[in-house]
Design a protein around this motif. Structure first.
Motif, PDB file in Angstrom:
ATOM      1  N   LEU A 102      12.898  86.118  69.042  1.00  0.00           N
ATOM      2  CA  LEU A 102      12.113  84.876  69.757  1.00  0.00           C
ATOM      3  C   LEU A 102      13.352  83.856  69.985  1.00  0.00           C
ATOM      4  N   CYS A 103      12.921  83.111  71.192  1.00  0.00           N
ATOM      5  CA  CYS A 103      13.967  82.487  71.888  1.00  0.00           C
ATOM      6  C   CYS A 103      13.981  80.927  71.112  1.00  0.00           C
ATOM      7  N   GLN A 104      15.144  80.768  70.584  1.00  0.00           N
ATOM      8  CA  GLN A 104      15.450  79.362  70.013  1.00  0.00           C
ATOM      9  C   GLN A 104      15.381  78.194  70.874  1.00  0.00           C
TER      10      GLN A 104
ATOM     11  N   GLY B 193      20.151  89.344  76.668  1.00  0.00           N
ATOM     12  CA  GLY B 193      19.025  88.129  76.536  1.00  0.00           C
ATOM     13  C   GLY B 193      19.995  86.849  76.485  1.00  0.00           C
ATOM     14  N   CYS B 194      19.566  85.699  76.584  1.00  0.00           N
ATOM     15  CA  CYS B 194      18.012  85.445  76.684  1.00  0.00           C
ATOM     16  C   CYS B 194      17.797  84.791  78.255  1.00  0.00           C
ATOM     17  N   PHE B 195      17.024  85.367  78.868  1.00  0.00           N
ATOM     18  CA  PHE B 195      16.525  84.930  80.243  1.00  0.00           C
ATOM     19  C   PHE B 195      15.305  84.640  80.370  1.00  0.00           C
ATOM     20  N   CYS B 196      14.755  84.129  79.538  1.00  0.00           N
ATOM     21  CA  CYS B 196      13.122  83.490  79.409  1.00  0.00           C
ATOM     22  C   CYS B 196      13.452  82.320  80.396  1.00  0.00           C
ATOM     23  N   ASP B 197      12.183  81.990  81.013  1.00  0.00           N
ATOM     24  CA  ASP B 197      11.867  80.509  81.680  1.00  0.00           C
ATOM     25  C   ASP B 197      12.748  79.468  81.317  1.00  0.00           C
ATOM     26  N   PHE B 198      12.703  79.187  79.917  1.00  0.00           N
ATOM     27  CA  PHE B 198      13.334  77.988  79.339  1.00  0.00           C
ATOM     28  C   PHE B 198      14.999  77.984  79.740  1.00  0.00           C
ATOM     29  N   CYS B 199      15.436  79.368  79.565  1.00  0.00           N
ATOM     30  CA  CYS B 199      16.766  79.630  79.443  1.00  0.00           C
ATOM     31  C   CYS B 199      17.597  79.553  80.604  1.00  0.00           C
ATOM     32  N   LEU B 200      16.488  80.358  81.591  1.00  0.00           N
ATOM     33  CA  LEU B 200      16.838  80.360  83.071  1.00  0.00           C
ATOM     34  C   LEU B 200      17.014  78.701  83.682  1.00  0.00           C
TER      35      LEU B 200
HETATM   36 ZN    ZN Z   1      15.206  81.852  76.012  1.00  0.00          ZN
END
Ligand code: ZN
Ligand code: ZN
Length: 630
Positions: free
Chosen positions: A167-169, A209-216
């Motif tokens: 899960l993304c921190q 990882g992480c390339f979720c929306d928050f991280c992008l």
């Molecule tokens: Zn992320």
């Protein structure tokens, strides 16, 4: 006013007058009223001998939770174990404790409240239970919140294996949920010693990882997309932040926090540097240890058999590799926190560690300088029936090379100190310090004792340089600490005020008062929280630090070998030597009977009768013989 005083900043000139009050407020009282971070100073100093316990291996046991816990605790206690890392939450199967926290589930052991049973069973044995929590992986939260998942570059869920649920921190909603999850555990089980955040990573390899929306978004904001060092820094930042916040939750509840991390190895045996490790997994050792709330312990996995298998090289990666790797870890951590070395019995590539290798792996971890050893795991030790071997390995005390450096004329005190040090597994080299310091050997010592027997105007510059550069344990007795560079004292968080050679004092240590006959006291005190007072000198009604330490540095405010008397304050030093030398051998309470005043006029039959009786009772005895009466 002499030159030295004129150079002091104004605030320092006021300080001596405030000295006793400052110490009373800052350190001495908390140390004695049990308000320090840990429950007692004694247990804090005891080196950690720990086992990992994963209850899921014990599901088939046909015993009740309480009985299972009692059995295990007895086994562990018999092996000299004083801390247990209990896997309280399995990211897939759930909790072994009672919880209604959102997205959590309980295993059968959870419904039976195994954690409570374990805490109860452990208490009488003084075994600490640390809640082992796989960091930032959680299947139920992962399933409930697809938007919290770590994402790959092409927008898919990051899966290292089918059983991984990362899960993304960086996701604020996940952060809030995670911290609530930790707080729920800590608040429900206040008897826990602390928490262990295990194997925190963003992803096991860079770029996964992480390339979720928050991280992008964060990468875009920093114009850091797609490559390079800046991206890696941004990638790891929320991991560090969420670890620090988790640690803070423990500290706010006066609990200990441990972070357990893998240490990756290069093919030639070298460990990854902290920068390389951060680039690989996102785990940032330096960021964590330099943060506002670093963990109390860093637990580093050194699994030689894993690397031997990966690189197909059993020459570079053998049990002895653990020694060099432990040294390297300790150098990386650089005294910021204490280091536990985690070793495993686990077979890699089908190669099972034999008993000798188990023993050597644990022993070399101690030799490498570990403050504690933690092994995985209880179940394998059970299966193999090797608890006696584990006990031997955990109680191992490596030989320590000790240099005893003394001023000219202090040889007698140095000799007395050496006698005390031979109580431990030591090799001692005595050095007299005149106007120059000649290093007595090319390979450095494990510890240095400086015995300050005379007040000097200056210390030899090569001695100052040696002590400043030296990274092992230092124990400084009595005079001349103020002649070290100000930076040296500042790093240790200690301040020096003055020496008095006409003090009448009594030493207080662990609730016992010890008389002090000699009139010398160095007025010295802690100026940072990292510097702890272990014993204090009472001068009239004022309390001054007598023995203090900061990580690897120890200081005693007089010469313990001076004016030794029965029951006197030299006992404080002799007792603390066990902590300084990190040897917690079993206590021996030995005594013998002395048959006094045996002389030419004594009746041999009487003596024989006494001797026979004592012999029959297995009481050791000695004869005090007086050849002549004058
Ligand atoms: Zn992320
Ligand atoms: Zn002892």
């Amino acid at each position: 006013m002499n030159k030295k005083e004129m150079n002091m900043p104004a605030s320092n000139r006021i300080w001596p007058a405030l000295l006793p009050i400052v110490f009373l407020l800052n350190s001495v009282i908390p140390a004695y009223s049990g308000e320090s971070r840990f429950h007692s100073i004694h247990t804090e100093l005891e080196r950690q001998k720990a086992v990992r316990f994963d209850p899921s291996y014990y599901y088939d046991r046909d015993t009740e939770a309480a009985e299972l816990c009692r059995d295990l605790i007895q086994t562990w206690s018999g092996a000299g174990i004083n801390a247990v890392y209990l896997k309280v939450y399995d990211p897939i199967h759930g909790a072994v404790y009672r919880t209604r926290y959102p997205h959590t589930i309980q295993t059968d052991y959870g419904r039976l409240d195994l954690l409570k049973a374990m805490l109860r069973a452990a208490a009488p044995y003084q075994i600490k239970i640390i809640a082992w929590i796989p960091a930032f992986q959680h299947k139920q939260a992962w399933e409930a919140h697809p938007e919290w998942r770590i994402k790959t570059r092409d927008g898919n869920d990051y899966k290292h294996s089918t059983d991984s649920y990362f899960l993304c921190q960086r996701d604020p909603a996940f952060q809030e949920w995670w911290l609530g999850f930790i707080a729920d555990l800590l608040d429900s089980y206040p008897e826990l010693d602390g928490i262990d955040l295990a194997e925190p990573v963003v992803s096991w390899n860079d770029d996964e990882g992480c390339f979720c929306d928050f991280c992008l978004k964060a990468l875009e904001d920093h114009n850091a997309f797609p490559e390079g060092r800046v991206r890696r820094l941004i990638r790891s930042q929320p991991l560090t932040d969420l670890l620090v916040q988790s640690v803070r939750l423990a500290h706010e509840r006066e609990k200990r926090a441990v972070v357990t991390t893998v240490a990756s190895a290069h093919a030639d045996g070298r460990l990854f540097s902290p920068d390389e490790q951060r680039a690989l997994t996102g785990f940032d050792l330096d960021g964590l240890l330099d943060s506002a709330d670093p963990p109390d312990l860093i637990n580093v996995e050194l699994i030689w058999q894993q690397w031997a298998h990966l690189y197909d090289d059993h020459r570079t990666f053998s049990p002895h590799w653990t020694f060099h790797a432990a040294r390297e870890v300790i150098r990386q951590v650089d005294q910021r926190v204490r280091v536990i070395i985690h070793v495993e019995l686990t077979a890699f590539g089908g190669k099972v560690m034999n008993d000798e290798q188990v023993l050597e792996t644990i022993q070399t971890a101690w030799e490498g300088g570990a403050w504690g050893v933690d092994f995985y795991d209880s179940h394998q030790a059970d299966e193999r029936g090797i608890w006696p071997l584990i006990a031997e390995a955990l109680s191992y005390n490596p030989l320590k090379k000790v240099w005893v450096i003394t001023d000219e004329g202090g040889e007698n005190d140095a000799r007395q100190l050496a006698t005390l040090l031979r109580h431990f597994n030591t090799h001692i080299t005595q050095v007299v310090l005149d106007n120059a310091f000649v290093s007595p050997g090319t390979s450095g010592p494990d510890m240095v004792f400086y015995v300050g027997t005379k007040q000097r105007g200056a210390l030899p510059s090569d001695f100052v340089r040696f002590m400043t550069d030296y990274s092992g344990v230092i124990c400084w007795l009595n005079y001349n600490i103020q002649l070290m560079p100000p930076e040296f004292l500042k790093n240790l968080g200690i301040g020096f005020d003055r020496v008095s050679n006409e003090v009448s004092a009594e030493i207080h240590f662990r609730g016992i008062r010890f008389p002090k006959e000699d009139p010398t006291l160095n007025y010295i005190g802690p100026e940072s929280e990292a510097c702890r007072v272990l014993a204090s000198a009472m001068v009239d009604t004022l309390e001054f630090p007598y023995a203090l330490y900061n990580r690897q540095f120890w200081y005693f405010a007089d010469l313990p070998t001076n004016y030794v008397q029965e029951g006197g304050r030299h006992i404080v030093f002799a007792e603390l030597l066990h902590e300084i030398l990190r040897e917690d051998h079993r206590k021996k309470k030995t005594a013998l009977v002395r048959i006094e005043d045996v002389n030419p006029l004594s009746n041999p039959e009487d003596i024989r009768a006494v001797a026979n009786y004592l012999g029959s009772q297995k009481v050791p005895f000695t004869l005090g013989l007086t050849p002549f009466y004058l």
